[in-house]
Design a protein around this motif. Structure first.
Motif, mmCIF file in Angstrom:
data_model
loop_
_atom_site.group_PDB
_atom_site.id
_atom_site.type_symbol
_atom_site.label_atom_id
_atom_site.label_comp_id
_atom_site.label_asym_id
_atom_site.label_seq_id
_atom_site.Cartn_x
_atom_site.Cartn_y
_atom_site.Cartn_z
ATOM 1 N N GLN A 151 25.814 -28.405 32.539
ATOM 2 C CA GLN A 151 24.526 -27.871 32.107
ATOM 3 C C GLN A 151 23.428 -28.921 32.241
ATOM 4 N N PRO A 192 23.313 -30.184 36.661
ATOM 5 C CA PRO A 192 23.848 -29.150 37.564
ATOM 6 C C PRO A 192 23.916 -29.593 39.031
ATOM 7 N N SER A 210 31.243 -27.273 38.545
ATOM 8 C CA SER A 210 32.028 -26.542 37.559
ATOM 9 C C SER A 210 32.410 -25.205 38.175
ATOM 10 N N THR A 240 33.377 -22.506 36.701
ATOM 11 C CA THR A 240 32.858 -21.391 35.913
ATOM 12 C C THR A 240 31.732 -21.907 35.028
ATOM 13 N N GLU A 241 30.995 -20.983 34.461
ATOM 14 C CA GLU A 241 29.921 -21.362 33.546
ATOM 15 C C GLU A 241 30.508 -22.031 32.300
ATOM 16 N N SER A 242 29.860 -23.070 31.847
ATOM 17 C CA SER A 242 30.307 -23.767 30.649
ATOM 18 C C SER A 242 29.336 -23.478 29.519
ATOM 19 N N TYR A 243 29.882 -23.025 28.413
ATOM 20 C CA TYR A 243 29.072 -22.742 27.230
ATOM 21 C C TYR A 243 29.566 -23.600 26.079
ATOM 22 N N ARG A 291 33.779 -29.916 32.689
ATOM 23 C CA ARG A 291 33.450 -29.372 31.365
ATOM 24 C C ARG A 291 33.125 -30.445 30.335
#
Length: 194
Positions: free
Chosen positions: A104, A107, A112, A114-117, A165
């Motif tokens: 995030q 970038p 990554s 997949t999206e990291s939250y 991540r």
């Protein structure tokens, strides 16, 4: 108990180190996969904590109840306590530090798949893996349990960096919190089951 205090104290040192973002991002770029496709193995390794920790706890409890083995029941309690402690500490520290995930924040530098939250510090996957490995090694005290358990935990930590991540300091702090949680649950279990 002294080991638990040392582990949690080291976590604060690692947290301070998290401020030196340049070193952290430079090291992460060496571990991070250049091509995010084909990361199935590392994603499965990373997610194995969701299956391993509860399976070990439930398996020990089931064995203890079926065969009336008090030590196995005690071990399942210790495993569950270790999981609870590590998740509580990890979640609390994540809320306090409030660090963005590397993909995030950078970038253009970090890949990554997949999206990291969520928040980054410390790595919850690594925390849970090391809490599980520490608990198993304290319960069984055999090299053929300890070595594979910590090799698995280290591979989970590595997978978190490989997948973009977590920063290395997130993983190091997660390992320390996990080890500290394992020792604390072991100490508390001895006190409870006197």
């Amino acid at each position: 108990m002294k080991r638990v205090i040392v582990c949690f104290s080291l976590c604060t040192v690692v947290c301070h180190q998290a401020q030196s973002q340049n070193m952290d991002i430079d090291l992460l770029r060496k571990f991070n996969a250049r091509n995010p496709t084909g990361q199935t193995y590392w994603l499965q390794t990373s997610n194995s904590v969701y299956y391993a920790a509860p399976t070990i706890t439930a398996g020990s409890l089931a064995y203890g109840l079926i065969y009336k083995d008090k030590q196995a029941i005690k071990n399942s309690f210790e495993s569950a306590l270790s999981i609870g402690i590590c998740l509580a500490v990890s979640g609390g520290v994540k809320s306090l530090v409030n660090r963005e995930r590397p993909a995030q924040r950078y970038p253009d530098l970090i890949n990554s798949s997949t999206e990291s939250y969520g928040k980054s510090f410390p790595s919850g996957h690594t925390t849970l893996a090391f809490a599980t490995a520490t608990t198993l090694s304290l319960q069984y005290k055999k090299w053929y349990v300890t070595v594979p358990a910590f090799a698995w935990a280290a591979s989970v930590g590595y997978s978190r960096m490989r997948l973009g991540r977590h920063y290395p300091t997130d993983v190091a702090a997660g390992a320390l919190v996990g080890i500290g949680s394992g020792y604390l649950s072991h100490w508390l279990t001895k006190k409870i089951f006197k």
